[in-house]
Design a protein around this motif. Structure first.
Motif, mmCIF file in Angstrom:
data_model
loop_
_atom_site.group_PDB
_atom_site.id
_atom_site.type_symbol
_atom_site.label_atom_id
_atom_site.label_comp_id
_atom_site.label_asym_id
_atom_site.label_seq_id
_atom_site.Cartn_x
_atom_site.Cartn_y
_atom_site.Cartn_z
ATOM 1 N N ASP A 349 32.545 53.984 49.186
ATOM 2 C CA ASP A 349 31.238 53.633 48.618
ATOM 3 C C ASP A 349 30.891 52.181 48.934
ATOM 4 O O ASP A 349 29.717 51.846 49.152
ATOM 5 C CB ASP A 349 31.241 53.852 47.104
ATOM 6 N N ARG A 367 23.830 53.074 44.362
ATOM 7 C CA ARG A 367 24.662 53.843 43.429
ATOM 8 C C ARG A 367 23.876 54.986 42.794
ATOM 9 O O ARG A 367 24.431 56.058 42.530
ATOM 10 C CB ARG A 367 25.228 52.902 42.358
ATOM 11 N N ASP A 371 24.906 58.945 43.103
ATOM 12 C CA ASP A 371 24.978 59.885 41.984
ATOM 13 C C ASP A 371 24.205 61.162 42.294
ATOM 14 O O ASP A 371 24.676 62.281 41.998
ATOM 15 C CB ASP A 371 24.428 59.236 40.714
#
Length: 383
Positions: A349, A367, A371
């Motif tokens: 990530d 982020r 998700d």
């Protein structure tokens, strides 16, 4: 050999210029009227200016990427080769201009080439299971009684996987092919066949990938799993290079940048920069970031330069094309074809955040995208 190149977009047709070959060298020159139009079909490698162009680097056998995008890939090349061998020739032995003349008025996108091989406009029904058997004959090196039909159905669609281009009714129960104009009540689609090595569930798997991509917020055309008596079904996707107003000009990242899809020559930072410069629209740059995340997280490592395209709208503005070819792929030696933060494997990530920051996408935004992608992948059980 000489070929006249035309742009037939949104119902309007005009001559773009002339392609010609002399002493095994390929040249191109824009038509004066097209120069006056101001339409930039390939702004980086073939800018709109007078004079004779020649690609001395021969990235695509002397063709500019603008025209190389019109040619088919693996499956289409195989079909053309089988046809030519019956005439005592081979696809790899004919010139690039001869290949374009075989495609004629039927490439992906909105370019057309003349003189062209004459086509048959008879409209006929398509029976997918029957064609699937003929596809297997071709892949096994056997003769097929419907080779000409498969050639017509393929058009110049890209990719290695066997496929057809056809018209599908609005209820998706009827499939036909033939005719230069889409019949009322039908829309143009691409429908893929499953190869034996993939198992009969690959079409269903690609369909689930398309649903997951949409759930994650990735823009995709309509997709459908067409039923089969032989397996779990055939994956289909509506064509984004065809509209009710006419054809749409399409240019791949491969063709725009002369970055061959046969090599790992682009990373996602390049693709984000290309989108930023060409499209100049932040939401579409965010779309490219979403595709980067989805491909890495879902195991699609076949993210080469031909699997990202751009469209020229009716106002001559560039747009990021909808996503396509989102499928699981082992890649070369298990690596992403398009690298992230200099890495082809073991991408974290943190690497995705670093790559996205080159397009001014901050960590908090990325982020949230992560998700969404992770939730979609989990929902459709892709990993």
């Amino acid at each position: 050999m000489k070929l006249n190149v035309f742009l037939h977009a949104y119902g309007r047709r005009c001559q773009v210029g002339l392609l010609y070959e002399e002493n095994s060298r390929i040249f191109f020159e824009y038509a004066p009227d097209f120069l006056a139009s101001g339409i930039e079909l390939s702004p980086f490698k073939l800018p709109l200016r007078p004079g004779v162009f020649e690609d001395g680097k021969y990235t695509f056998d002397g063709l500019y990427g603008l025209f190389n995008d019109s040619l088919p890939d693996g499956w289409g090349c195989l079909l053309l080769d089988r046809k030519l061998r019956k005439q005592g020739m081979r696809y790899d032995a004919i010139t690039p201009l001869h290949r374009l003349s075989l495609i004629g008025h039927n490439p992906m996108g909105a370019l057309e080439y003349e003189p062209a091989d004459a086509g048959d406009d008879t409209i006929l029904p398509v029976e997918l299971d029957s064609l699937s058997g003929e596809v297997e004959n071709i892949l096994d090196g056997k003769d097929s009684e419907v080779l000409d039909e498969l050639l017509k159905l393929n058009g110049s669609s890209g990719g290695a996987r066997p496929k057809i281009t056809a018209y599908v009714s609005q209820d998706r129960k009827h499939i036909i092919h033939g005719g230069a104009v889409c019949p009322s009540g039908f829309t143009p689609w691409i429908i893929k066949f499953t190869e034996k090595r993939d198992g009969n569930g690959f079409g269903e798997l690609e369909y689930r990938y398309s649903l997951a991509a949409k759930m994650a917020g990735i823009v995709m055309p309509a997709t459908h799993l067409f039923p089969s008596r032989l397996g779990k079904g055939y994956f289909g996707v509506e064509r984004f290079d065809r509209t009710p107003e006419g054809k749409v000009h399409v240019h791949t990242a491969c063709g725009l940048l002369h970055a061959s899809h046969r090599y790992s020559c682009l990373d996602y930072e390049n693709l984000l920069k290309l989108t930023t410069i060409l499209v100049k629209d932040r939401p579409q740059v965010e779309q490219m970031v979403l595709r980067m995340i989805f491909n890495v997280k879902s195991g699609n490592r076949d993210d080469h330069s031909k699997n990202f395209s751009f469209l020229l709208d009716d106002k001559s503005h560039w747009q990021l094309a909808p996503a396509y070819d989102l499928t699981p792929s082992a890649g070369i030696n298990g690596e992403q074809t398009a690298m992230v933060n200099g890495k082809g494997r073991g991408i974290t990530d943190a690497d995705l955040i670093v790559a996205a920051q080159t397009a001014d996408i901050v960590a908090k935004e990325l982020r949230l995208m992560l998700d969404r992608v992770n939730a979609a992948i989990a929902h459709y059980r892709l990993c």
